[in-house]
Design an enzyme around this catalytic site. Structure first.
Site, short mmCIF file in Angstrom:
data_model
loop_
_atom_site.label_atom_id
_atom_site.label_comp_id
_atom_site.label_asym_id
_atom_site.label_seq_id
_atom_site.Cartn_x
_atom_site.Cartn_y
_atom_site.Cartn_z
N HIS A 67 88.69 52.90 -43.01
CA HIS A 67 88.92 54.20 -42.36
C HIS A 67 89.35 53.64 -40.75
O HIS A 67 88.64 53.53 -39.72
CB HIS A 67 87.74 55.36 -41.88
CG HIS A 67 88.19 56.58 -41.68
ND1 HIS A 67 87.93 57.64 -42.19
CD2 HIS A 67 88.73 56.93 -40.19
CE1 HIS A 67 88.48 58.69 -41.77
NE2 HIS A 67 88.72 58.30 -40.40
N HIS B 267 92.99 54.32 -38.57
CA HIS B 267 94.46 55.25 -38.28
C HIS B 267 95.43 54.13 -37.75
O HIS B 267 95.30 53.81 -36.60
CB HIS B 267 94.27 56.41 -37.52
CG HIS B 267 93.50 57.38 -38.14
ND1 HIS B 267 93.98 58.68 -38.89
CD2 HIS B 267 92.03 57.74 -38.34
CE1 HIS B 267 93.14 59.43 -39.34
NE2 HIS B 267 91.92 59.02 -39.12
N ASP C 96 98.18 54.96 -36.33
CA ASP C 96 98.47 55.46 -35.09
C ASP C 96 97.50 55.44 -33.85
O ASP C 96 97.81 56.04 -32.95
CB ASP C 96 99.32 56.89 -35.04
CG ASP C 96 98.55 57.79 -35.91
OD1 ASP C 96 97.31 57.55 -36.43
OD2 ASP C 96 98.81 59.28 -35.93
N GLY D 133 93.06 65.88 -39.26
CA GLY D 133 93.52 66.97 -38.53
C GLY D 133 92.07 67.72 -38.15
O GLY D 133 91.17 67.54 -38.85
N HIS E 237 89.19 63.96 -44.90
CA HIS E 237 88.31 64.03 -43.73
C HIS E 237 87.38 65.17 -43.79
O HIS E 237 87.90 66.27 -43.90
CB HIS E 237 89.08 64.21 -42.52
CG HIS E 237 89.62 62.84 -41.94
ND1 HIS E 237 90.60 62.17 -42.56
CD2 HIS E 237 89.55 62.27 -40.66
CE1 HIS E 237 90.90 61.12 -41.84
NE2 HIS E 237 90.22 61.15 -40.87
N GLU F 209 82.95 66.27 -40.13
CA GLU F 209 83.08 65.55 -38.96
C GLU F 209 82.64 66.48 -37.57
O GLU F 209 81.47 66.65 -37.14
CB GLU F 209 84.47 64.59 -38.68
CG GLU F 209 84.25 64.07 -37.25
CD GLU F 209 85.80 63.55 -36.90
OE1 GLU F 209 85.91 62.58 -35.83
OE2 GLU F 209 86.83 63.89 -37.57
N ASP G 174 87.94 53.99 -37.16
CA ASP G 174 88.54 55.11 -36.94
C ASP G 174 90.10 55.07 -35.94
O ASP G 174 90.92 54.77 -36.83
CB ASP G 174 87.87 56.20 -36.32
CG ASP G 174 88.27 57.60 -36.43
OD1 ASP G 174 89.31 57.89 -37.39
OD2 ASP G 174 87.83 58.45 -36.04
#
Length: 366
Positions: free
Chosen positions: A19, A21, A23, A181, A208, A211, A299
């Site tokens: 996991h 990202h 970006d 998101g 996701h 969370e 993350d």
């Protein structure tokens, strides 16, 4: 990043990352360089150290919504083939330098088309960056495999299109699908057609869930959508009663545990968004002790000022994890990866187990 010491043992340990990202892991200097090249003038700082600090402080708000706002700047500099290629290549190099031997990096193609690229061009530029990053890392003595997960934004309406893109590129380094998101107000069932399509195509996906939102999000991701893994899944502890001498699992948490559904847990990120209060109190340790299939992840390395080594060291320092615990979580991650079984087994047997054996850890006794 703030001063923080990763022990030689943790630094040397082979790592697996599910996991992360794309970006959320850019180098500050890269953001500045690309922003200058494309004429993007909205950066809050143009000194790398200042920009690095701004990202971490902005993300350290206790709000997932505020945390997600920091991505406006990283996504802005990922709108060209050259920019995407550079970011992907540096991602592979940075992870390899951290001792990561296998990683799945996720990104949302729909967020990188503002400059006129097609989503196919986005995927191909990122894939090229990963492959060249792998080659350069190997030449430096750091072997790594980086595979991509294509993400759909849960507030948008392009999930089916991106699911089809995932299947189209599954023999070219894309191994799965994700939705991401803000969870509240955007349940995974909004994209049920995409998940049903992926299942028909024998394609893997994570969601996701659990969370910033609770058990209903996890339940829908598993029971309605058929998720292979849960991104974060922190709130599964809401279905575990710890008031007695022995924790008691509810029906949903027992289903997750018994079904060996992997939890992609990200301690530092969870502290920033308010999903956990401290490393010591993070649910990851309780879930480890209860033998859930726990994995440790970064993350967003930029926003959290972290690396996989730092995440592991925090658990050692503040939650009393041992090297044997880290080995167990790393093998969990490889068991849960979206590459073929034989490839997973080869990484476990050829890299993870020998790497930990060199550190004196050869087994795990619960």
């Amino acid at each position: 990043m703030s001063e923080f010491v990763v022990s030689p043992e943790v630094a040397a340990a082979p790592k697996a990352l599910l996991h992360d990202h794309l970006d959320g892991g850019l180098r500050p200097q890269t953001i500045i360089d690309i922003a200058d090249e494309i004429g993007y003038r909205a950066l809050p700082a143009t000194d790398p150290a200042d920009l690095d600090r701004w990202f971490r402080e902005s993300a350290d708000s206790g709000s997932l919504v505020r945390y997600l706002e920091t991505f406006a700047h990283t996504v802005a500099v990922m709108q060209t083939e050259a920019g995407l290629y550079r970011v992907a290549k540096e991602c592979a190099l940075d992870l390899a330098a951290d001792g990561v031997v296998y990683a799945e990096s996720r990104y949302a193609p729909e967020q990188h088309v503002d400059g006129g690229l097609t989503m196919e061009a986005v995927v191909e530029a990122v894939n090229a960056g990963f492959r060249d990053g792998e080659s350069e890392a190997a030449a430096a003595g750091n072997t790594i495999q980086v595979r991509a997960l294509l993400t759909a934004m849960r507030h948008a309406a392009r999930a089916r299109e991106i699911a089809e893109l995932t299947v189209r590129y599954r023999d070219a380094g894309v191994v799965g699908f994700d939705i991401a998101g803000a969870e509240a107000g955007y349940p995974p069932t909004r994209h049920l057609d995409a998940f049903e399509y992926l299942q028909r195509e024998n394609s893997r996906f994570t969601i996701h869930a659990g969370e910033a939102f609770g058990l209903p999000s996890i339940w829908e991701a598993i029971q309605w959508c058929g998720a292979d893994r849960l991104g974060h899944g922190v709130r599964i502890v809401d279905d575990i009663d710890t008031s007695g001498e022995v924790p008691t699992l509810g029906r949903l948490s027992a289903y997750v545990k018994d079904g060996r559904i992997p939890l992609e847990m990200c301690p530092t990120s969870n502290l920033q968004t308010g999903a956990a209060k401290s490393y010591a109190a993070h649910p990851i340790t309780l879930l480890k002790d209860l033998r859930f299939r726990v994995t440790v992840n970064t993350d967003n390395r930029l926003m959290s000022g972290t690396t996989q080594g730092r995440e592991m060291q925090h658990l050692v320092d503040k939650a009393r994890w041992t090297l044997a615990d880290l080995r167990w979580a790393t093998i969990n991650a490889m068991k849960s990866a979206f590459i073929p079984y034989d490839e997973r087994l080869a990484i476990i047997n050829d890299q993870v187990k020998p790497g930990y054996a060199a550190l004196g850890v050869v087994s795990y006794v619960p």
